[in-house]
Design a protein around this motif. Structure first.
Motif, PDB file in Angstrom:
ATOM      1  N   ASP A  74       0.806  -1.133   0.058  1.00  0.00           N
ATOM      2  CA  ASP A  74       0.008   0.095  -0.038  1.00  0.00           C
ATOM      3  C   ASP A  74       0.829   1.291  -0.027  1.00  0.00           C
ATOM      4  O   ASP A  74       0.254   2.370  -0.469  1.00  0.00           O
ATOM      5  N   ASN A  75       2.226   1.223   0.270  1.00  0.00           N
ATOM      6  CA  ASN A  75       3.143   2.140   0.292  1.00  0.00           C
ATOM      7  C   ASN A  75       4.385   1.771  -0.672  1.00  0.00           C
ATOM      8  O   ASN A  75       5.315   1.534  -0.003  1.00  0.00           O
ATOM      9  N   HIS A  76       4.060   1.610  -1.906  1.00  0.00           N
ATOM     10  CA  HIS A  76       5.299   0.968  -2.837  1.00  0.00           C
ATOM     11  C   HIS A  76       5.854   2.137  -3.279  1.00  0.00           C
ATOM     12  O   HIS A  76       5.379   2.699  -4.536  1.00  0.00           O
ATOM     13  N   PHE A  77       7.044   2.741  -2.795  1.00  0.00           N
ATOM     14  CA  PHE A  77       7.740   3.835  -3.435  1.00  0.00           C
ATOM     15  C   PHE A  77       6.720   4.935  -3.573  1.00  0.00           C
ATOM     16  O   PHE A  77       6.815   5.646  -4.519  1.00  0.00           O
ATOM     17  N   GLY A  78       5.941   5.229  -2.738  1.00  0.00           N
ATOM     18  CA  GLY A  78       5.023   6.409  -2.591  1.00  0.00           C
ATOM     19  C   GLY A  78       3.607   6.040  -3.552  1.00  0.00           C
ATOM     20  O   GLY A  78       2.889   6.812  -3.501  1.00  0.00           O
ATOM     21  N   ASP A  79       3.626   5.069  -3.977  1.00  0.00           N
ATOM     22  CA  ASP A  79       2.323   4.471  -4.790  1.00  0.00           C
ATOM     23  C   ASP A  79       1.637   3.437  -4.005  1.00  0.00           C
ATOM     24  O   ASP A  79       2.225   2.757  -3.224  1.00  0.00           O
ATOM     25  N   ASP A  80       0.142   3.280  -4.247  1.00  0.00           N
ATOM     26  CA  ASP A  80      -0.644   2.242  -3.752  1.00  0.00           C
ATOM     27  C   ASP A  80      -0.543   1.183  -4.779  1.00  0.00           C
ATOM     28  O   ASP A  80      -1.072   1.186  -6.011  1.00  0.00           O
ATOM     29  N   ALA A  81       0.294  -0.047  -4.560  1.00  0.00           N
ATOM     30  CA  ALA A  81       0.020  -1.270  -5.215  1.00  0.00           C
ATOM     31  C   ALA A  81      -0.570  -2.118  -4.799  1.00  0.00           C
ATOM     32  O   ALA A  81      -0.204  -3.410  -5.072  1.00  0.00           O
ATOM     33  N   SER A  82      -1.370  -1.964  -3.773  1.00  0.00           N
ATOM     34  CA  SER A  82      -1.713  -2.972  -2.959  1.00  0.00           C
ATOM     35  C   SER A  82      -2.798  -3.951  -3.968  1.00  0.00           C
ATOM     36  O   SER A  82      -3.358  -3.733  -4.821  1.00  0.00           O
ATOM     37  N   LEU A  83      -2.742  -5.164  -3.467  1.00  0.00           N
ATOM     38  CA  LEU A  83      -3.642  -6.196  -4.387  1.00  0.00           C
ATOM     39  C   LEU A  83      -4.494  -6.986  -3.358  1.00  0.00           C
ATOM     40  O   LEU A  83      -4.256  -6.951  -2.012  1.00  0.00           O
ATOM     41  N   ASP A  84      -5.476  -7.925  -3.594  1.00  0.00           N
ATOM     42  CA  ASP A  84      -6.227  -8.544  -2.727  1.00  0.00           C
ATOM     43  C   ASP A  84      -5.304  -9.577  -1.959  1.00  0.00           C
ATOM     44  O   ASP A  84      -4.230  -9.974  -2.446  1.00  0.00           O
ATOM     45  N   PRO A  85      -5.873  -9.915  -0.742  1.00  0.00           N
ATOM     46  CA  PRO A  85      -4.739 -10.996   0.031  1.00  0.00           C
ATOM     47  C   PRO A  85      -4.372 -12.085  -0.553  1.00  0.00           C
ATOM     48  O   PRO A  85      -3.176 -12.410  -0.417  1.00  0.00           O
ATOM     49  N   LYS A  86      -5.308 -12.761  -1.373  1.00  0.00           N
ATOM     50  CA  LYS A  86      -4.894 -13.982  -1.919  1.00  0.00           C
ATOM     51  C   LYS A  86      -3.623 -13.831  -2.900  1.00  0.00           C
ATOM     52  O   LYS A  86      -3.061 -14.602  -3.077  1.00  0.00           O
ATOM     53  N   THR A  87      -3.783 -12.591  -3.881  1.00  0.00           N
ATOM     54  CA  THR A  87      -2.903 -12.399  -5.072  1.00  0.00           C
ATOM     55  C   THR A  87      -1.756 -12.026  -4.253  1.00  0.00           C
ATOM     56  O   THR A  87      -0.697 -12.667  -4.781  1.00  0.00           O
ATOM     57  N   THR A  88      -1.683 -11.087  -3.394  1.00  0.00           N
ATOM     58  CA  THR A  88      -0.587 -10.767  -2.652  1.00  0.00           C
ATOM     59  C   THR A  88       0.283 -12.049  -2.034  1.00  0.00           C
ATOM     60  O   THR A  88       1.332 -11.988  -2.349  1.00  0.00           O
TER      61      THR A  88
END
Ligand code: HEC
Ligand code: HEC
Length: 181
Positions: A74-88
């Protein structure tokens, strides 16, 4: 004398890194069946981690780096790159299984792994000592130009990056051409 003893270990580490690099020049002419790092041929990975930038091969960072990165998407080098828990979770496992420290049969994965101190957890490939050592002679203007942008844009210069091949003869820097040192 005390000071010298204190810096001695650092000098030695530096010397080992430089010596370990010696075999590089031979690799270009030899037959390198495996490539530099394993190809990232997972379609989920390509889709989810290749949409904003080149899908960096898992073999470019150690497990502890991928683990940390996947825990803070959710804090990926200043970007939100979050995915659903299963994919993560699925991608975290994929990255860890194919991490540099699990791919020591690949030449560059091995070199990246051994260049990082065990207490370091780099999140950027471009901040690993091996990467810095390999790229520190490139003039800034070749990197900051419009057709490259930043050093993390591997595919701009490495024409075979998607095949996991980073050899010197496959480098073509936009508007400058090949690299010969
Ligand atoms: C929403 C866009 C976006 C998505 C999706 C994304 N990233 Fe990124 N990623 C970025 C940005 C922005 C940077 C930082 C670019 C810069 O400043 O150089 C970055 C940087 C990185 C870097 C560091 C590159 C370097 O400089 O060495 C890695 C490694 C990375 N991302 C891996 C991943 C992985 C793994 C995924 C999938 C889970 C992913 N990214 C998905 C936007 C994204
Ligand atoms: C601006 C162009 C440019 C970009 C962008 C770039 N590289 Fe490079 N890279 C080079 C050059 C030039 C060399 C050769 C350095 C040398 O051997 O003197 C090199 C060398 C390498 C090597 C060592 C290859 C060998 O045969 O010694 C690896 C591995 C590598 N790069 C990986 C990457 C990765 C991964 C990325 C993206 C995160 C990247 N590079 C981004 C230009 C670039």
């Amino acid at each position: 004398m005390k000071k010298l003893l204190l810096i001695l270990p650092f000098l030695l580490v530096g010397a080992v890194i430089i010596m370990a690099d010696d075999d590089d020049e031979h690799g270009h002419h030899g037959f390198n069946k495996l490539g530099d790092v394993a190809v990232a041929n997972n379609t989920v990975y390509q889709k989810e981690c290749g949409s904003c930038h080149f899908a960096y091969q898992p073999g470019l960072l150690p497990k502890r780096s991928w683990n940390k990165m996947m825990n803070e998407l959710d804090n990926h080098f200043g970007d939100d790159a979050s995915l659903d828990p299963k994919t993560t979770n699925y991608l975290k496992n994929y990255l860890i299984q194919n991490s540099s420290d699990n791919s020591l049969e690949y030449k560059r994965s091995k070199k990246i792994t051994s260049s990082i101190a065990s207490n370091q957890v780099p999140l950027r490939i471009t901040k690993t000592p091996y990467f810095i050592h390999k790229h520190n002679e490139i003039p800034k203007k070749m990197i900051t130009q419009k057709d490259v942008g930043n050093i993390g844009n591997c595919v701009a210069c490495h024409t075979t990056a998607d095949k996991g091949i980073y050899s010197e003869r496959d480098i073509k820097i936009p508007n400058y051409g090949g690299w010969d040192d």
